[in-house]
Design a protein around this motif. Sequence first.
Motif, PDB file in Angstrom:
ATOM      1  N   GLN A  27       0.838  -1.210   0.000  1.00  0.00           N
ATOM      2  CA  GLN A  27       0.000   0.000   0.000  1.00  0.00           C
ATOM      3  C   GLN A  27       0.877   1.267   0.000  1.00  0.00           C
ATOM      4  O   GLN A  27       0.586   2.222  -0.715  1.00  0.00           O
ATOM      5  CB  GLN A  27      -0.873  -0.021   1.247  1.00  0.00           C
ATOM      6  CG  GLN A  27      -2.007   0.945   1.161  1.00  0.00           C
ATOM      7  CD  GLN A  27      -3.242   0.432   1.888  1.00  0.00           C
ATOM      8  OE1 GLN A  27      -3.255  -0.688   2.400  1.00  0.00           O
ATOM      9  NE2 GLN A  27      -4.282   1.239   1.927  1.00  0.00           N
TER      10      GLN A  27
ATOM     11  N   ASP B 232      -5.361   4.518  -1.960  1.00  0.00           N
ATOM     12  CA  ASP B 232      -6.096   3.443  -1.266  1.00  0.00           C
ATOM     13  C   ASP B 232      -7.019   2.720  -2.228  1.00  0.00           C
ATOM     14  O   ASP B 232      -7.104   1.489  -2.241  1.00  0.00           O
ATOM     15  CB  ASP B 232      -6.949   4.019  -0.127  1.00  0.00           C
ATOM     16  CG  ASP B 232      -6.090   4.331   1.081  1.00  0.00           C
ATOM     17  OD1 ASP B 232      -4.907   3.948   1.067  1.00  0.00           O
ATOM     18  OD2 ASP B 232      -6.603   4.984   2.018  1.00  0.00           O
ATOM     19  N   CYS B 233      -7.704   3.522  -3.023  1.00  0.00           N
ATOM     20  CA  CYS B 233      -8.676   2.959  -3.948  1.00  0.00           C
ATOM     21  C   CYS B 233      -7.976   2.101  -5.019  1.00  0.00           C
ATOM     22  O   CYS B 233      -8.412   0.988  -5.329  1.00  0.00           O
ATOM     23  CB  CYS B 233      -9.426   4.134  -4.587  1.00  0.00           C
ATOM     24  SG  CYS B 233     -10.926   3.654  -5.368  1.00  0.00           S
TER      25      CYS B 233
ATOM     26  N   HIS C 151      -5.153   0.645  -4.695  1.00  0.00           N
ATOM     27  CA  HIS C 151      -4.658  -0.570  -4.047  1.00  0.00           C
ATOM     28  C   HIS C 151      -5.776  -1.589  -3.848  1.00  0.00           C
ATOM     29  O   HIS C 151      -5.572  -2.798  -3.986  1.00  0.00           O
ATOM     30  CB  HIS C 151      -3.966  -0.248  -2.713  1.00  0.00           C
ATOM     31  CG  HIS C 151      -3.246  -1.434  -2.144  1.00  0.00           C
ATOM     32  ND1 HIS C 151      -3.763  -2.209  -1.142  1.00  0.00           N
ATOM     33  CD2 HIS C 151      -2.076  -2.010  -2.483  1.00  0.00           C
ATOM     34  CE1 HIS C 151      -2.936  -3.204  -0.885  1.00  0.00           C
ATOM     35  NE2 HIS C 151      -1.902  -3.111  -1.679  1.00  0.00           N
ATOM     36  N   GLN C 152      -6.982  -1.094  -3.550  1.00  0.00           N
ATOM     37  CA  GLN C 152      -8.106  -2.032  -3.392  1.00  0.00           C
ATOM     38  C   GLN C 152      -8.407  -2.771  -4.700  1.00  0.00           C
ATOM     39  O   GLN C 152      -8.733  -3.940  -4.701  1.00  0.00           O
ATOM     40  CB  GLN C 152      -9.356  -1.282  -2.957  1.00  0.00           C
ATOM     41  CG  GLN C 152      -9.417  -1.089  -1.450  1.00  0.00           C
ATOM     42  CD  GLN C 152     -10.467  -0.076  -1.058  1.00  0.00           C
ATOM     43  OE1 GLN C 152     -11.445   0.138  -1.783  1.00  0.00           O
ATOM     44  NE2 GLN C 152     -10.263   0.581   0.058  1.00  0.00           N
ATOM     45  N   TRP C 153      -8.274  -2.067  -5.824  1.00  0.00           N
ATOM     46  CA  TRP C 153      -8.550  -2.700  -7.114  1.00  0.00           C
ATOM     47  C   TRP C 153      -7.420  -3.625  -7.566  1.00  0.00           C
ATOM     48  O   TRP C 153      -7.661  -4.726  -8.041  1.00  0.00           O
ATOM     49  CB  TRP C 153      -8.771  -1.638  -8.203  1.00  0.00           C
ATOM     50  CG  TRP C 153     -10.156  -1.073  -8.229  1.00  0.00           C
ATOM     51  CD1 TRP C 153     -10.532   0.188  -7.864  1.00  0.00           C
ATOM     52  CD2 TRP C 153     -11.351  -1.745  -8.653  1.00  0.00           C
ATOM     53  NE1 TRP C 153     -11.880   0.341  -8.038  1.00  0.00           N
ATOM     54  CE2 TRP C 153     -12.406  -0.823  -8.519  1.00  0.00           C
ATOM     55  CE3 TRP C 153     -11.624  -3.036  -9.125  1.00  0.00           C
ATOM     56  CZ2 TRP C 153     -13.724  -1.154  -8.849  1.00  0.00           C
ATOM     57  CZ3 TRP C 153     -12.932  -3.362  -9.450  1.00  0.00           C
ATOM     58  CH2 TRP C 153     -13.973  -2.426  -9.304  1.00  0.00           C
TER      59      TRP C 153
ATOM     60  N   GLU D  43      -4.364  -4.401  -5.826  1.00  0.00           N
ATOM     61  CA  GLU D  43      -3.555  -5.070  -4.797  1.00  0.00           C
ATOM     62  C   GLU D  43      -2.067  -5.094  -5.147  1.00  0.00           C
ATOM     63  O   GLU D  43      -1.379  -6.089  -4.943  1.00  0.00           O
ATOM     64  CB  GLU D  43      -4.103  -6.467  -4.502  1.00  0.00           C
ATOM     65  CG  GLU D  43      -5.438  -6.367  -3.770  1.00  0.00           C
ATOM     66  CD  GLU D  43      -6.092  -7.703  -3.494  1.00  0.00           C
ATOM     67  OE1 GLU D  43      -5.399  -8.608  -3.014  1.00  0.00           O
ATOM     68  OE2 GLU D  43      -7.302  -7.817  -3.762  1.00  0.00           O
TER      69      GLU D  43
ATOM     70  N   THR E   5      -1.481  -1.331 -11.566  1.00  0.00           N
ATOM     71  CA  THR E   5      -1.381  -0.116 -10.749  1.00  0.00           C
ATOM     72  C   THR E   5      -1.004   1.077 -11.626  1.00  0.00           C
ATOM     73  O   THR E   5      -1.622   2.138 -11.558  1.00  0.00           O
ATOM     74  CB  THR E   5      -0.323  -0.320  -9.630  1.00  0.00           C
ATOM     75  OG1 THR E   5      -0.687  -1.467  -8.874  1.00  0.00           O
ATOM     76  CG2 THR E   5      -0.239   0.883  -8.711  1.00  0.00           C
TER      77      THR E   5
ATOM     78  N   SER F 209     -14.308   7.423  -5.476  1.00  0.00           N
ATOM     79  CA  SER F 209     -14.193   5.977  -5.687  1.00  0.00           C
ATOM     80  C   SER F 209     -15.187   5.515  -6.755  1.00  0.00           C
ATOM     81  O   SER F 209     -14.897   4.595  -7.525  1.00  0.00           O
ATOM     82  CB  SER F 209     -14.345   5.208  -4.380  1.00  0.00           C
ATOM     83  OG  SER F 209     -15.697   5.081  -4.056  1.00  0.00           O
TER      84      SER F 209
ATOM     85  N   HIS G  44     -14.197   3.589 -10.151  1.00  0.00           N
ATOM     86  CA  HIS G  44     -14.912   2.371 -10.537  1.00  0.00           C
ATOM     87  C   HIS G  44     -15.322   2.431 -12.019  1.00  0.00           C
ATOM     88  O   HIS G  44     -15.165   1.477 -12.775  1.00  0.00           O
ATOM     89  CB  HIS G  44     -16.147   2.195  -9.640  1.00  0.00           C
ATOM     90  CG  HIS G  44     -16.735   0.822  -9.705  1.00  0.00           C
ATOM     91  ND1 HIS G  44     -17.432   0.267  -8.680  1.00  0.00           N
ATOM     92  CD2 HIS G  44     -16.738  -0.098 -10.694  1.00  0.00           C
ATOM     93  CE1 HIS G  44     -17.823  -0.957  -9.018  1.00  0.00           C
ATOM     94  NE2 HIS G  44     -17.416  -1.191 -10.241  1.00  0.00           N
TER      95      HIS G  44
ATOM     96  N   ASN H 242      -6.191 -10.239  -7.399  1.00  0.00           N
ATOM     97  CA  ASN H 242      -6.666  -8.884  -7.067  1.00  0.00           C
ATOM     98  C   ASN H 242      -8.115  -8.717  -7.507  1.00  0.00           C
ATOM     99  O   ASN H 242      -8.679  -9.576  -8.196  1.00  0.00           O
ATOM    100  CB  ASN H 242      -5.764  -7.815  -7.724  1.00  0.00           C
ATOM    101  CG  ASN H 242      -5.654  -8.008  -9.221  1.00  0.00           C
ATOM    102  OD1 ASN H 242      -6.654  -8.027  -9.921  1.00  0.00           O
ATOM    103  ND2 ASN H 242      -4.431  -8.177  -9.732  1.00  0.00           N
ATOM    104  N   GLN H 243      -8.696  -7.594  -7.108  1.00  0.00           N
ATOM    105  CA  GLN H 243     -10.109  -7.348  -7.356  1.00  0.00           C
ATOM    106  C   GLN H 243     -10.427  -7.249  -8.865  1.00  0.00           C
ATOM    107  O   GLN H 243     -11.448  -7.731  -9.319  1.00  0.00           O
ATOM    108  CB  GLN H 243     -10.520  -6.048  -6.643  1.00  0.00           C
ATOM    109  CG  GLN H 243     -12.006  -5.763  -6.646  1.00  0.00           C
ATOM    110  CD  GLN H 243     -12.824  -6.849  -5.954  1.00  0.00           C
ATOM    111  OE1 GLN H 243     -12.336  -7.541  -5.055  1.00  0.00           O
ATOM    112  NE2 GLN H 243     -14.064  -7.029  -6.387  1.00  0.00           N
TER     113      GLN H 243
END
Length: 365
Positions: free
Chosen positions: A212, A235-236, A238-240, A242, A248, A270, A274, A346-347
């Motif tokens: 992160q 953060d966002c 990283h959520q998508w 990882e 990235t 966010s 998306h 990852n997401q």
Amino acid sequence: MTVFETSGALNPEEHRNIIVNRVELDEIITHIENQDQYAVIQAPTQSGKTTLLYQIQSRLHQHGYGVVYLDLSSLDDLEPAQFYPMLCTEIQDGLGELIVDNTDPNLDPDKVTNQISLLKYLRLVAEKTQQVRKLVFMIDELGGLSEELTSPFFSTLRSFFTRGRGISNDREFYKKVMFIFAGNLDLDKLIQSKNSPLRNICELFKLNDFSQEQVLTLAQNLQEFTPEIVEVIADCVHQWCEGHPYLTQRLLGLIDKSHECRNASQDSLSGEIHKLVDKHILYGSDANLTHVLNYLRTSGDSYCQAVYKILHSQPEEQSEKAPHAQELILMGIIKRSSNQCLIIRNQIYKETLEIFLHNLPRGRK
Ligand SMILES: Nc1ncnc2c1ncn2[C@@H]1O[C@H](COP(=O)(O)OP(=O)(O)O)[C@@H](O)[C@H]1O
Ligand SMILES: [Mg+2]
């Protein structure tokens, strides 16, 4: 202006602002300086292996090393009689002026046509580069080596290594040479299986996806966003992703160019990110996702079924014996969670695989 970059390996100078320094860089440099075992870098496609090799090259150049980067994908499908001279020509060109007094006997790449002459050639290169502390040959895209060549080539490297630990007068010339291998093939097997020529003579380095904090460092290259918003974006992202290196960079590049993200409030950011993921990555034609899905398409139903199960099962059902787990890890589709369960990497992969598997004809999943 977009600073983020996804088309191939990053250049240590040109792209220095957007290169995340990985812990593996220092580890490998320390290894090269202090150990004699060859180094192996293993990570799936688009995870930063070549970028890391370039960084290693640039670091070592400043410290009296002779470093040559060799990309085997450009030599694939060659017969041994062509492969060896081409490889040695690249080595010789790469070392350039570091080779001094190239006479009697002189180095002639065209005469290297088999594994025995390769061994002699490398030994002579080491002798003719007196000014150099160590020679480091970085062999990228190891999977490009034809089957016919794999075993003799690695056997040569094993003899080279063994001679460096031997007692003959010229052992220093063998000791002076270090190899670094990189690829997304099963290098674990190559260096551990009983019959492999590389058994016990290599140290394995596996690249982890970005943390992160590393994603945040990268996100700080975003122009015209306040530091608070950059943190929310990091953060966002990283959520998508990882920490997937390519994804990235890709998502940060999309955010950097997006007017909607620039004008969004902290709360709506966010949602805007998306939308970018949906439009450009999941339903666009992303190079990395295409690669992953093509692999699954051509690997057969049992692979799709294995992924389906990991996507939908409860963690306790996921054992180490899951079918195709090792190959799916090597491809970077799945990974192990901190409690050793198999999970999708990852997401973005979760969502794309969900769509892909949903659209497969019945029976294939
Ligand atoms: N250290 C890094 N820092 C930031 N991004 C990276 C880094 N390494 C790789 N990337 C991203 O991943 C992409 C692929 O990198 P590359 O080195 O070609 O991977 P590989 O050789 O494993 O296929 C790059 O274009 C970049 O977007
Ligand atoms: Mg590469």
